[in-house]
Design a protein around this motif. Structure first.
Motif, PDB file in Angstrom:
ATOM      1  N   ALA A 127      29.618-102.536  43.539  1.00 17.26           N
ATOM      2  CA  ALA A 127      28.851-102.516  44.631  1.00 17.26           C
ATOM      3  C   ALA A 127      28.962-100.812  45.031  1.00 17.26           C
ATOM      4  O   ALA A 127      27.671 -99.276  44.453  1.00 17.26           O
ATOM      5  CB  ALA A 127      28.551-103.210  45.686  1.00 17.26           C
ATOM      6  N   THR A 128      29.909-100.620  45.580  1.00 14.11           N
ATOM      7  CA  THR A 128      30.239 -98.603  46.130  1.00 14.11           C
ATOM      8  C   THR A 128      30.154 -97.724  44.968  1.00 14.11           C
ATOM      9  O   THR A 128      29.468 -96.967  45.260  1.00 14.11           O
ATOM     10  CB  THR A 128      30.841 -98.896  47.255  1.00 14.11           C
ATOM     11  OG1 THR A 128      31.159 -99.774  48.153  1.00 14.11           O
ATOM     12  CG2 THR A 128      31.148 -97.414  48.356  1.00 14.11           C
ATOM     13  N   ALA A 129      31.151 -98.544  44.304  1.00  9.66           N
ATOM     14  CA  ALA A 129      31.481 -97.276  43.101  1.00  9.66           C
ATOM     15  C   ALA A 129      30.161 -97.249  41.812  1.00  9.66           C
ATOM     16  O   ALA A 129      29.444 -96.440  41.882  1.00  9.66           O
ATOM     17  CB  ALA A 129      32.363 -98.287  41.828  1.00  9.66           C
ATOM     18  N   ARG A 130      29.132 -98.182  41.908  1.00  6.06           N
ATOM     19  CA  ARG A 130      27.751 -98.184  41.349  1.00  6.06           C
ATOM     20  C   ARG A 130      26.765 -97.543  42.379  1.00  6.06           C
ATOM     21  O   ARG A 130      25.909 -96.866  41.468  1.00  6.06           O
ATOM     22  CB  ARG A 130      27.035 -99.808  40.851  1.00  6.06           C
ATOM     23  CG  ARG A 130      28.192-100.527  40.398  1.00  6.06           C
ATOM     24  CD  ARG A 130      27.336-101.613  39.827  1.00  6.06           C
ATOM     25  NE  ARG A 130      27.640-102.708  40.676  1.00  6.06           N
ATOM     26  CZ  ARG A 130      27.782-103.605  41.260  1.00  6.06           C
ATOM     27  NH1 ARG A 130      29.374-103.767  40.396  1.00  6.06           N
ATOM     28  NH2 ARG A 130      28.050-104.497  42.078  1.00  6.06           N
ATOM     29  N   TRP A 131      26.546 -97.392  43.389  1.00 13.70           N
ATOM     30  CA  TRP A 131      25.914 -96.845  43.874  1.00 13.70           C
ATOM     31  C   TRP A 131      25.772 -95.504  43.704  1.00 13.70           C
ATOM     32  O   TRP A 131      25.592 -95.034  44.226  1.00 13.70           O
ATOM     33  CB  TRP A 131      25.861 -96.762  45.620  1.00 13.70           C
ATOM     34  CG  TRP A 131      24.688 -96.781  46.576  1.00 13.70           C
ATOM     35  CD1 TRP A 131      23.728 -97.038  46.596  1.00 13.70           C
ATOM     36  CD2 TRP A 131      24.618 -95.685  46.873  1.00 13.70           C
ATOM     37  NE1 TRP A 131      23.337 -96.488  47.661  1.00 13.70           N
ATOM     38  CE2 TRP A 131      23.700 -95.479  47.606  1.00 13.70           C
ATOM     39  CE3 TRP A 131      26.038 -94.706  47.625  1.00 13.70           C
ATOM     40  CZ2 TRP A 131      22.851 -94.054  48.819  1.00 13.70           C
ATOM     41  CZ3 TRP A 131      25.625 -93.210  47.993  1.00 13.70           C
ATOM     42  CH2 TRP A 131      24.555 -92.557  48.496  1.00 13.70           C
ATOM     43  N   ASN A 133      23.386 -92.652  42.589  1.00  7.92           N
ATOM     44  CA  ASN A 133      22.722 -91.895  42.767  1.00  7.92           C
ATOM     45  C   ASN A 133      23.421 -90.566  43.228  1.00  7.92           C
ATOM     46  O   ASN A 133      22.960 -88.871  43.673  1.00  7.92           O
ATOM     47  CB  ASN A 133      23.049 -92.573  44.860  1.00  7.92           C
ATOM     48  CG  ASN A 133      21.813 -93.155  44.582  1.00  7.92           C
ATOM     49  OD1 ASN A 133      20.354 -93.253  44.650  1.00  7.92           O
ATOM     50  ND2 ASN A 133      22.495 -94.693  44.388  1.00  7.92           N
ATOM     51  N   HIS A 134      25.202 -90.073  43.010  1.00  6.99           N
ATOM     52  CA  HIS A 134      25.059 -88.755  43.253  1.00  6.99           C
ATOM     53  C   HIS A 134      26.362 -88.525  41.793  1.00  6.99           C
ATOM     54  O   HIS A 134      27.142 -88.152  42.985  1.00  6.99           O
ATOM     55  CB  HIS A 134      26.348 -89.327  44.621  1.00  6.99           C
ATOM     56  CG  HIS A 134      24.943 -88.968  45.714  1.00  6.99           C
ATOM     57  ND1 HIS A 134      24.577 -88.243  46.191  1.00  6.99           N
ATOM     58  CD2 HIS A 134      24.703 -89.696  46.819  1.00  6.99           C
ATOM     59  CE1 HIS A 134      23.909 -88.011  47.873  1.00  6.99           C
ATOM     60  NE2 HIS A 134      24.418 -89.470  47.447  1.00  6.99           N
ATOM     61  N   ALA A 135      26.734 -88.686  40.925  1.00  9.00           N
ATOM     62  CA  ALA A 135      27.270 -88.771  39.731  1.00  9.00           C
ATOM     63  C   ALA A 135      27.473 -87.120  39.577  1.00  9.00           C
ATOM     64  O   ALA A 135      26.191 -86.004  39.770  1.00  9.00           O
ATOM     65  CB  ALA A 135      25.998 -89.300  38.502  1.00  9.00           C
ATOM     66  N   LEU A 155      35.219 -95.380  39.896  1.00  6.33           N
ATOM     67  CA  LEU A 155      34.532 -94.531  39.732  1.00  6.33           C
ATOM     68  C   LEU A 155      34.977 -92.939  38.522  1.00  6.33           C
ATOM     69  O   LEU A 155      33.928 -92.073  37.731  1.00  6.33           O
ATOM     70  CB  LEU A 155      34.859 -93.323  40.821  1.00  6.33           C
ATOM     71  CG  LEU A 155      34.524 -93.857  42.299  1.00  6.33           C
ATOM     72  CD1 LEU A 155      34.395 -93.229  43.442  1.00  6.33           C
ATOM     73  CD2 LEU A 155      33.090 -94.359  41.998  1.00  6.33           C
ATOM     74  N   HIS A 156      36.237 -93.085  38.346  1.00  4.93           N
ATOM     75  CA  HIS A 156      36.649 -92.300  37.350  1.00  4.93           C
ATOM     76  C   HIS A 156      36.664 -93.233  35.589  1.00  4.93           C
ATOM     77  O   HIS A 156      37.242 -92.981  34.481  1.00  4.93           O
ATOM     78  CB  HIS A 156      37.906 -91.373  37.032  1.00  4.93           C
ATOM     79  CG  HIS A 156      37.856 -91.077  38.367  1.00  4.93           C
ATOM     80  ND1 HIS A 156      38.588 -91.023  39.837  1.00  4.93           N
ATOM     81  CD2 HIS A 156      37.740 -89.480  38.350  1.00  4.93           C
ATOM     82  CE1 HIS A 156      38.135 -89.881  39.974  1.00  4.93           C
ATOM     83  NE2 HIS A 156      37.843 -88.813  39.657  1.00  4.93           N
ATOM     84  N   GLY A 157      36.065 -94.150  35.835  1.00  6.20           N
ATOM     85  CA  GLY A 157      35.631 -95.486  34.833  1.00  6.20           C
ATOM     86  C   GLY A 157      36.920 -96.231  34.002  1.00  6.20           C
ATOM     87  O   GLY A 157      36.733 -96.779  33.022  1.00  6.20           O
TER      88      GLY A 157
END
Length: 221
Positions: free
Chosen positions: A116-120, A124-126, A152-154
């Protein structure tokens, strides 16, 4: 833990065993806010100012006598927390969270809410630089940092590797506690199930910087 983080970055502070696992379980149990203090003394002062709030945390891993709960996700899992506000003070996690005065965003993470943190962050900050901060030196936080970095890096990291890292960290903690006198030892056995429950919690824990502390909010993702 490196406090020299450039301003304007997304700062993600990691504490798997046990501060931010405890916080995630508290939010799951209905807590509405968790104020993270840099020390037990600050936690006590905040409680004096806000006597309706529950005081949660540890010193040297053990619950202080005047605290309502220890730093234990197992304890939180049976607590009646619906609508309650908490104050949390721990040796590593909450202390680490308050060290970054000017981030683009400040988040607390454990294995429970890593996805969920990675999604947020992605929503919001891509494109904003991120700094992952491990509050301890044992394997579980580093394993969580690698897992989150891969997300975060996919990449698609394996949960089994994260759980293995958490168990390695728990073994490190157990060896350290075994060298302590019996009254100072911490039994993690009831907490480990929660610490290893990857992505149980579908929310990010987003921090708001206040005077001398950080208030965490539960943000569904």
């Amino acid at each position: 833990m490196d406090a020299k983080v450039p301003a304007g970055t997304v700062v993600i502070v990691i504490d798997v065993i046990r501060a931010f696992t405890t916080a995630a379980v508290a939010f799951d149990r209905g807590a509405t806010e968790i104020v993270c203090a840099p020390s037990v003394e600050v936690g006590r002062e905040l409680r004096r100012l806000h006597p309706d709030r529950l005081l949660v945390g540890e010193t040297s891993g053990l619950k202080p006598a005047d605290f309502d709960f220890g730093n234990s996700p197992f304890e939180m899992s049976a607590a009646q927390l619906e609508g309650r506000r908490l104050i949390q003070a721990t040796s590593n996690g909450t202390r680490g969270l308050v060290r970054y005065p000017d981030p683009a965003a400040l988040l607390a993470v454990s294995a429970l809410n890593v996805g969920a943190t990675a999604r947020w962050i992605s929503r919001n900050h891509a494109g904003t630089p991120c700094t992952l901060v491990c509050t301890g030196q044992t394997a579980e936080d580093w394993a969580c940092a690698r897992y989150l970095s891969d997300l975060l890096h996919g990449s698609e990291p394996r949960r089994v590797d994260l759980v293995a890292g958490i168990m390695d960290g728990a073994a490190e903690h157990a060896r350290a506690y075994a060298r302590q006198p019996a009254p100072e030892r911490v039994d993690l056995s009831r907490d480990l199930h929660f610490c290893c429950d990857v992505d149980r919690s579908e929310f990010a824990m987003v921090g708001e910087i206040r005077q001398g502390h950080v208030a965490l909010a539960r943000v569904p993702c």
